[in-house]
Design an enzyme around this catalytic site. Structure first.
Site, PDB file in Angstrom:
ATOM      1  N   ARG A  40       2.581  -4.076  -3.975  1.00 17.60           N
ATOM      2  CA  ARG A  40       1.213  -4.563  -4.168  1.00 17.60           C
ATOM      3  C   ARG A  40       0.990  -5.899  -3.457  1.00 17.60           C
ATOM      4  O   ARG A  40       0.273  -6.781  -3.939  1.00 17.60           O
ATOM      5  CB  ARG A  40       0.888  -4.709  -5.657  1.00 17.60           C
ATOM      6  CG  ARG A  40       0.972  -3.423  -6.449  1.00 17.60           C
ATOM      7  CD  ARG A  40      -0.022  -2.366  -5.965  1.00 17.60           C
ATOM      8  NE  ARG A  40       0.095  -1.159  -6.761  1.00 17.60           N
ATOM      9  CZ  ARG A  40       0.932  -0.157  -6.475  1.00 17.60           C
ATOM     10  NH1 ARG A  40       1.692  -0.225  -5.395  1.00 17.60           N
ATOM     11  NH2 ARG A  40       0.995   0.916  -7.240  1.00 17.60           N
ATOM     12  N   SER A  64      -6.263   0.030 -12.141  1.00 20.25           N
ATOM     13  CA  SER A  64      -5.161  -0.644 -12.838  1.00 20.25           C
ATOM     14  C   SER A  64      -5.391  -2.151 -12.818  1.00 20.25           C
ATOM     15  O   SER A  64      -5.519  -2.751 -11.751  1.00 20.25           O
ATOM     16  CB  SER A  64      -3.829  -0.317 -12.158  1.00 20.25           C
ATOM     17  OG  SER A  64      -3.585   1.073 -12.203  1.00 20.25           O
ATOM     18  N   GLU A 105      -3.913  -7.454 -11.201  1.00 15.06           N
ATOM     19  CA  GLU A 105      -4.021  -6.957  -9.820  1.00 15.06           C
ATOM     20  C   GLU A 105      -5.282  -7.455  -9.126  1.00 15.06           C
ATOM     21  O   GLU A 105      -5.226  -7.898  -7.986  1.00 15.06           O
ATOM     22  CB  GLU A 105      -3.971  -5.427  -9.788  1.00 15.06           C
ATOM     23  CG  GLU A 105      -2.582  -4.839  -9.846  1.00 15.06           C
ATOM     24  CD  GLU A 105      -2.539  -3.415  -9.354  1.00 15.06           C
ATOM     25  OE1 GLU A 105      -3.298  -3.085  -8.424  1.00 15.06           O
ATOM     26  OE2 GLU A 105      -1.763  -2.610  -9.888  1.00 15.06           O
TER      27      GLU A 105
END
Length: 339
Positions: free
Chosen positions: A164, A239, A335
């Site tokens: 990520r 998410s 995130e």
């Protein structure tokens, strides 16, 4: 280019928090990007380059220039029978692009179906799902370098992909604007079914026949739709937390206390944990702060249930992180980018 002043940003990010931009510019043609740098409102330090808005939270009005990337175009740039290179403009909707590659008879991106956002945002976050990360298929990324004011091409290694993470979130943040991405896809299908219940769902859809990329994509979509709300119906940004990575020792200690702990060993010896499971174990599904809530079917997703404000989201996230830290001793990292 289209330019609007005092523009409403709430429909331009999937969580839908109320916010406005001092100036909004919609870029539809890459070759006109240098003109943005000549706008009187342009400031390199403060300009925001926006894709589909699925990984940002506008926590307040944006006082500067917002540029929405709305460029379109998909082309096959190389074909050696087995591997096909496909180049897509940054403004292409990611899921639509994946569907386009499947229609071409190509595999490699099927596990990444139904991820919200645009092609240009995919390398920034190194999006991933069901055991696949987009870095595995990226060949190169076309960019505009705001420092040199020149177009350039970065290789996969140049992008410094990690979990990520990428160059575009680290040293290259604020320097590079992604304009297009080239992917290496295959006509030979090797299914990746090791994650969760994807294998069972895909084989059920196949009904005893051979698996195809289209069937795997359909299985991914069915699973995601059963767990994740549609941002068009219930504001969210997918998410909300990264899956935390802990040491092998910490994972072993947690395993003794929680035998059902999902864990995914990493190549460097560390262990990735499932953030959604940790939140669920704290009994937080459905937990609400003002108009923001934890989704009642997927604890990893926060939703805009009733005209949520930025303060609602901040309080909710703080409560979740504190609860997980107190119970498991694990820190969660959001995130989405908080603006």
């Amino acid at each position: 280019m289209k330019i609007e002043y005092d523009a409403d940003l709430s429909p331009l990010h999937t969580f839908g928090l109320p916010a406005r931009a001092a100036v909004l510019c919609v870029l539809e043609h890459t070759d006109r990007l240098p003109e943005i740098l000549r706008l009187p409102e342009y400031r390199r330090e403060t300009v925001l380059w926006l894709g589909g808005g699925s990984n940002v939270l506008f926590m307040q009005d944006y006082p500067g220039l917002v540029v929405r990337m709305a460029t379109r175009g998909i082309e096959v740039v190389a074909d050696d029978d087995d591997t096909v290179r496909v180049r897509a403009q940054a403004g292409e909707v990611w899921h639509d692009f994946v569907q386009h590659t499947l229609a071409l008879g190509l595999s490699g991106l099927e596990n990444l179906s139904l991820i919200p956002g645009t092609v240009g945002a995919a390398p920034v976050q190194n999006i991933g799902a069901y055991g696949v990360e987009v870095k595995e298929r990226i060949v190169e990324v076309d960019v505009f370098d705001l420092e040199t004011r020149q177009f350039a091409v970065l290789s996969r290694d140049d992008c410094r992909f990690a979990y990520r993470d990428s160059l575009f979130k680290q040293a290259g943040k604020g320097r590079y604007v992604i304009t297009a991405v080239t992917f290496a896809l295959s006509r030979r299908f090797t299914p990746q079914l090791r994650y969760g219940d994807l294998k069972n769902v895909a084989e059920t859809l196949a009904q005893g026949g051979p698996l195809t990329p289209q069937l795997v994509a359909e299985a991914v979509c069915r699973i995601r739709r059963s767990k994740l709300p549609d941002p068009a119906e219930l504001g969210n940004c997918g998410s909300f937390y990264k899956n935390p990575v802990v040491s092998a020792g910490q994972a072993a200690a947690l395993r003794q206390r929680y035998p059902g702990l999902p864990e995914y060993p990493q190549a460097d010896g560390s262990v990735k944990l499932a953030a959604g499971w940790l939140i669920d174990q704290c009994g937080l599904k459905g937990w609400q702060e003002g108009g923001a809530a934890v989704h009642d079917r997927q604890a990893l997703v926060l939703v805009n249930r009733r005209r949520a404000t930025a303060a609602d989201v901040a309080r909710l996230s703080e409560h979740i992180c504190r609860s997980v830290q107190q119970r498991f001793g694990v820190d969660l990292e959001p995130e989405p980018i908080w603006l």
